[in-house]
Design a protein around this motif. Structure first.
Motif, PDB file in Angstrom:
ATOM      1  N   THR A  15     -30.803 -42.647   7.770  1.00  0.00           N
ATOM      2  CA  THR A  15     -30.372 -42.097   9.059  1.00  0.00           C
ATOM      3  C   THR A  15     -29.414 -40.931   8.875  1.00  0.00           C
ATOM      4  O   THR A  15     -29.553 -39.883   9.532  1.00  0.00           O
ATOM      5  N   CYS A  43     -30.382 -37.130   9.848  1.00  0.00           N
ATOM      6  CA  CYS A  43     -29.602 -36.441  10.878  1.00  0.00           C
ATOM      7  C   CYS A  43     -29.093 -35.098  10.362  1.00  0.00           C
ATOM      8  O   CYS A  43     -29.113 -34.090  11.084  1.00  0.00           O
ATOM      9  N   PHE A  85     -30.005 -44.846  15.866  1.00  0.00           N
ATOM     10  CA  PHE A  85     -30.980 -44.530  14.829  1.00  0.00           C
ATOM     11  C   PHE A  85     -30.761 -45.385  13.582  1.00  0.00           C
ATOM     12  O   PHE A  85     -31.709 -45.685  12.854  1.00  0.00           O
ATOM     13  N   THR A  86     -29.511 -45.786  13.330  1.00  0.00           N
ATOM     14  CA  THR A  86     -29.249 -46.674  12.187  1.00  0.00           C
ATOM     15  C   THR A  86     -29.776 -48.075  12.461  1.00  0.00           C
ATOM     16  O   THR A  86     -30.410 -48.697  11.589  1.00  0.00           O
TER      17      THR A  86
END
Length: 310
Positions: free
Chosen positions: A187, A191, A232-233
């Protein structure tokens, strides 16, 4: 020994719920911040905020760099999902109403299922297919009920469709990387890759931030910390423990939650058709996430599944 299996099932389910709730809240925040920030600037500001938050966590946890074998998936997901998807979605939501955007973007889980079956060898059990059909019907119902009398532009629909394609390919690219690196590493660096892709919008971000109201800037920072860094993690954590198809089907709950959040936060009372569509979305997710009793014991306990690429 008896508590290991329930815990193994519970944590990914909780992670998936956190992801879906925060991604639903992003639709409200994007709508609010979009009045002051252009699509590219909003995406870059969101990704920079998320990268800072994730970077601090990585330093504290001493995560280090992901292995070289994970970088292909990280790079592809960073470009397609963190970068391209966010810009396209922000732009699309400025062109079409929320209902149409939600309807078109929800093509994504269908694409994930097809790509997952073709590229990753994901199974397509009848429960998953049935649940996706029910949820898609619910998403269509929500989208049509929220659409504002045909004011959608062709450009907006195309942009939302492109966002769905980027989202689907990004998820499928991310899955193999999660067998080689941690969810936090995948993640964080995804990102960062997305932020680098959006750097051409840096001038817009600086200029617009100087005149944007504080509430819009706070919305952008919120998008970076919660729907990006945290959600998202938790998504990556859950995706590492199930198939891309099943996780994609889970996101069909997002339209139902968006309706609920708009009701609570904005006072937008949904009509009977919208509520019915939301119920269908949630029912379909429940079906797609359910398991046949005979297969319950076959769930992999954190083991990386053999991946088929190509």
């Amino acid at each position: 020994m008896m508590n290991a299996t329930p815990r193994h099932h519970l944590l990914p389910a909780v992670a998936a719920v956190v992801t879906v709730v925060l991604w639903a809240s992003a639709f409200v925040a994007i709508r609010s911040a979009g009045d002051a920030y252009s699509p590219g600037a909003l995406a870059l500001g969101r990704l920079l905020s998320g990268s800072v938050a994730l970077g601090i966590i990585c330093v504290v946890r001493r995560e280090g760099w992901p292995p070289r074998s994970a970088w292909r998936g990280i790079g592809l997901s960073g470009v397609l999902w963190f970068g391209f998807y966010m810009v396209a979605l922000n732009w699309g939501e400025q062109q079409v109403d929320a209902g149409t955007a939600a309807l078109v973007v929800n093509v994504g889980p269908l694409l994930i299922a097809l790509l997952g079956a073709r590229l990753l060898g994901d199974p397509m059990p009848p429960r998953l297919l049935a649940g996706m059909a029910v949820s898609f019907a619910g998403a269509v119902t929500v989208g049509l009920s929220m659409s504002a009398g045909g004011g959608s532009s062709v450009l907006g629909v195309v942009l939302c469709l492109l966002a769905a394609v980027g989202y689907a390919f990004g998820v499928v690219a991310q899955k193999p990387a999660l067998g080689r690196a941690s969810a936090l590493q995948v993640t964080t660096f995804g990102c960062l890759v997305g932020a680098v892709v959006c750097l051409p919008f840096a001038g817009q971000l600086v200029g617009q931030a100087a005149h944007a109201p504080a509430s819009a800037t706070l919305d952008m920072v919120y998008l970076g910390i919660f729907p990006t860094a945290l959600a998202f993690t938790t998504w990556a954590y859950a995706l590492a423990r199930t198939t891309a198809s099943r996780m994609g089907a889970t996101t069909y709950a997002v339209p139902a939650l968006v309706v609920l959040m708009s009701w609570l936060a904005l006072g937008e009372v949904p009509g009977p058709l919208t509520l019915a569509g939301g119920v269908l979305c949630l029912a379909g997710v429940a079906v797609s996430r359910s398991r046949a009793r005979g297969r319950t014991r076959r769930v992999a306990a954190g083991e990386p599944r053999p991946e088929k690429v190509g």
